[in-house]
Design a protein around this motif. Structure first.
Motif, short mmCIF file in Angstrom:
data_model
loop_
_atom_site.label_atom_id
_atom_site.label_comp_id
_atom_site.label_asym_id
_atom_site.label_seq_id
_atom_site.Cartn_x
_atom_site.Cartn_y
_atom_site.Cartn_z
N ARG A 17 52.93 33.76 42.93
CA ARG A 17 52.33 34.03 41.62
C ARG A 17 53.12 35.08 40.84
NH1 ARG A 17 46.92 32.37 41.00
NH2 ARG A 17 45.95 31.62 42.90
N ASP A 18 54.03 35.74 41.53
CA ASP A 18 54.79 36.81 40.91
C ASP A 18 53.86 37.83 40.25
OD1 ASP A 18 57.15 38.18 40.28
OD2 ASP A 18 57.26 37.23 38.29
N GLU A 19 52.86 38.26 41.04
CA GLU A 19 51.90 39.22 40.50
C GLU A 19 51.85 40.48 41.36
OE1 GLU A 19 48.05 37.35 40.28
OE2 GLU A 19 47.87 37.21 42.43
N THR A 20 51.57 41.58 40.71
CA THR A 20 51.44 42.85 41.40
C THR A 20 50.05 42.93 42.03
OG1 THR A 20 50.52 43.99 39.49
CG2 THR A 20 52.94 43.95 39.69
N GLU A 21 49.83 43.95 42.82
CA GLU A 21 48.52 44.17 43.42
C GLU A 21 47.46 44.33 42.32
OE1 GLU A 21 45.47 45.00 46.28
OE2 GLU A 21 47.37 43.95 46.36
N THR A 22 47.76 45.05 41.29
CA THR A 22 46.81 45.25 40.19
C THR A 22 46.52 43.94 39.47
OG1 THR A 22 47.57 47.52 39.91
CG2 THR A 22 46.36 46.56 38.07
N GLN A 23 47.54 43.14 39.24
CA GLN A 23 47.33 41.84 38.61
C GLN A 23 46.46 40.94 39.50
OE1 GLN A 23 51.51 40.99 38.15
NE2 GLN A 23 51.38 41.19 35.91
N ARG A 24 46.69 41.00 40.81
CA ARG A 24 45.88 40.21 41.74
C ARG A 24 44.43 40.67 41.68
NH1 ARG A 24 43.92 40.52 46.87
NH2 ARG A 24 44.82 42.55 47.21
N LEU A 25 44.20 41.98 41.67
CA LEU A 25 42.83 42.49 41.59
C LEU A 25 42.18 42.09 40.28
CD1 LEU A 25 43.34 46.02 43.16
CD2 LEU A 25 41.97 44.15 44.11
N ASP A 26 42.92 42.16 39.18
CA ASP A 26 42.38 41.73 37.88
C ASP A 26 41.99 40.26 37.92
OD1 ASP A 26 42.62 44.21 36.64
OD2 ASP A 26 44.59 43.76 35.77
N ARG A 27 42.86 39.43 38.50
CA ARG A 27 42.57 37.99 38.61
C ARG A 27 41.35 37.75 39.49
NH1 ARG A 27 43.97 34.76 42.55
NH2 ARG A 27 45.65 36.11 43.30
N ALA A 86 24.51 43.20 40.14
CA ALA A 86 25.04 44.51 40.55
C ALA A 86 26.51 44.73 40.19
CB ALA A 86 24.82 44.72 42.05
N PRO A 87 27.39 43.73 40.33
CA PRO A 87 28.79 43.98 39.99
C PRO A 87 28.99 44.46 38.55
CG PRO A 87 28.65 42.01 41.32
CD PRO A 87 27.23 42.41 40.99
N VAL A 88 28.15 44.00 37.63
CA VAL A 88 28.25 44.45 36.24
C VAL A 88 27.91 45.94 36.15
CG1 VAL A 88 27.32 44.15 33.90
CG2 VAL A 88 27.73 42.15 35.37
N ALA A 89 26.84 46.34 36.80
CA ALA A 89 26.46 47.76 36.80
C ALA A 89 27.53 48.61 37.49
CB ALA A 89 25.11 47.93 37.49
N MET A 90 28.06 48.11 38.60
CA MET A 90 29.12 48.84 39.29
C MET A 90 30.33 49.01 38.39
SD MET A 90 29.17 47.52 43.22
CE MET A 90 28.64 45.84 43.05
N HIS A 91 30.68 47.94 37.69
CA HIS A 91 31.84 48.01 36.79
C HIS A 91 31.61 49.06 35.70
CE1 HIS A 91 34.39 46.69 33.36
NE2 HIS A 91 35.27 46.57 34.33
N ARG A 92 30.41 49.11 35.16
CA ARG A 92 30.12 50.10 34.12
C ARG A 92 30.29 51.52 34.67
NH1 ARG A 92 31.62 49.76 29.93
NH2 ARG A 92 32.84 48.20 30.94
N LEU A 93 29.79 51.76 35.87
CA LEU A 93 29.86 53.11 36.44
C LEU A 93 31.26 53.48 36.91
CD1 LEU A 93 26.48 53.18 38.36
CD2 LEU A 93 27.10 54.54 36.36
N LEU A 94 32.06 52.46 37.24
CA LEU A 94 33.41 52.72 37.74
C LEU A 94 34.48 52.52 36.66
CD1 LEU A 94 33.12 50.98 41.22
CD2 LEU A 94 33.09 53.44 40.72
N PHE A 95 34.07 52.17 35.46
CA PHE A 95 35.00 51.88 34.37
C PHE A 95 35.95 53.06 34.16
CE2 PHE A 95 35.99 51.38 29.77
CZ PHE A 95 36.63 50.16 29.85
N ARG A 97 37.94 54.44 36.17
CA ARG A 97 38.02 55.36 37.31
C ARG A 97 39.10 54.91 38.29
NH1 ARG A 97 34.97 59.87 36.11
NH2 ARG A 97 33.09 59.17 35.07
N HIS A 98 39.81 53.83 37.98
CA HIS A 98 40.89 53.31 38.82
C HIS A 98 40.38 52.95 40.22
CE1 HIS A 98 43.39 54.64 35.56
NE2 HIS A 98 42.87 55.83 35.67
N ARG A 99 39.21 52.30 40.25
CA ARG A 99 38.58 51.91 41.52
C ARG A 99 38.43 50.40 41.62
NH1 ARG A 99 38.46 55.06 45.37
NH2 ARG A 99 36.44 54.38 46.05
N LEU A 100 39.37 49.66 41.04
CA LEU A 100 39.26 48.21 40.98
C LEU A 100 39.22 47.58 42.36
CD1 LEU A 100 39.04 45.78 39.13
CD2 LEU A 100 41.53 45.70 39.01
#
Length: 171
Positions: A17-27, A86-95, A97-100
């Motif tokens: 995929r030629d993707e970085t770890e961050t790109q993989r996490l985003d995907r 819950a993932p939506v609430a977690m995302h809001r609280l971790l927004f 924070r570089h905790r992807l």
């Protein structure tokens, strides 16, 4: 998932995929959110429907055993709703924070647990409806069939698809 498997997945993603770890996490995060969108509406409608049942005229036809099934089903639906949102609430609280990585892992676990409880809630709802319409024997058969369907399509089929070539190489 063992660390060797994770390393293999990361290497495959990087090579194919030629993707970085961050790109993989985003995907992975985007994919998980899309999956959750599919089930959230259904679980919310089911939960809302279950919460209105005691206020219906025919609810009193349920015997004590079926009222217990109803209460367990409501609990499963409410817990499923909480876990699938819950993932939506977690995302809001971790927004920002570089905790992807932590977010994706936790959301993945919530999705598994939420889907399991959703299968329980729909199975319980099947039992209650069949009991009210056709009696106890039919409700047990229908509930068992519902459980088999969920296990077949949500567990056994995906597990069977995991065997064979781990990562097919694109043509």
């Amino acid at each position: 998932m063992g660390s060797g498997r994770r390393y293999d997945d990361e290497n495959w993603d990087r090579a194919q995929r030629d993707e970085t770890e961050t790109q993989r996490l985003d995907r992975n995060w985007a994919s998980l959110l899309q999956e959750l969108r599919v089930v959230q509406t259904g679980v919310q409608l089911l939960t809302g429907f279950l919460l209105t049942l005691p206020f219906q005229q025919r609810f009193d036809i349920l015997d004590d055993g079926m009222q217990t099934v109803y209460l367990v089903t409501v609990c499963a639906a409410i817990a499923s709703t909480a876990l699938l949102i819950a993932p939506v609430a977690m995302h809001r609280l971790l927004f920002r924070r570089h905790r992807l990585a932590v977010l994706v892992r936790a959301a993945h676990r919530c999705a598994y647990a939420g889907l399991t409880l959703l299968a329980c809630a729909v199975t319980g709802m099947t039992v209650i409806i069949f009991d009210a319409v056709a009696g106890l024997a039919a409700s047990v058969v229908a509930g068992a069939c519902a459980l088999v369907v969920f296990m077949a399509f949500w567990l056994l089929l995906p597990l069977s698809m995991r065997t064979g070539t781990e990562h097919p190489t694109p043509p």
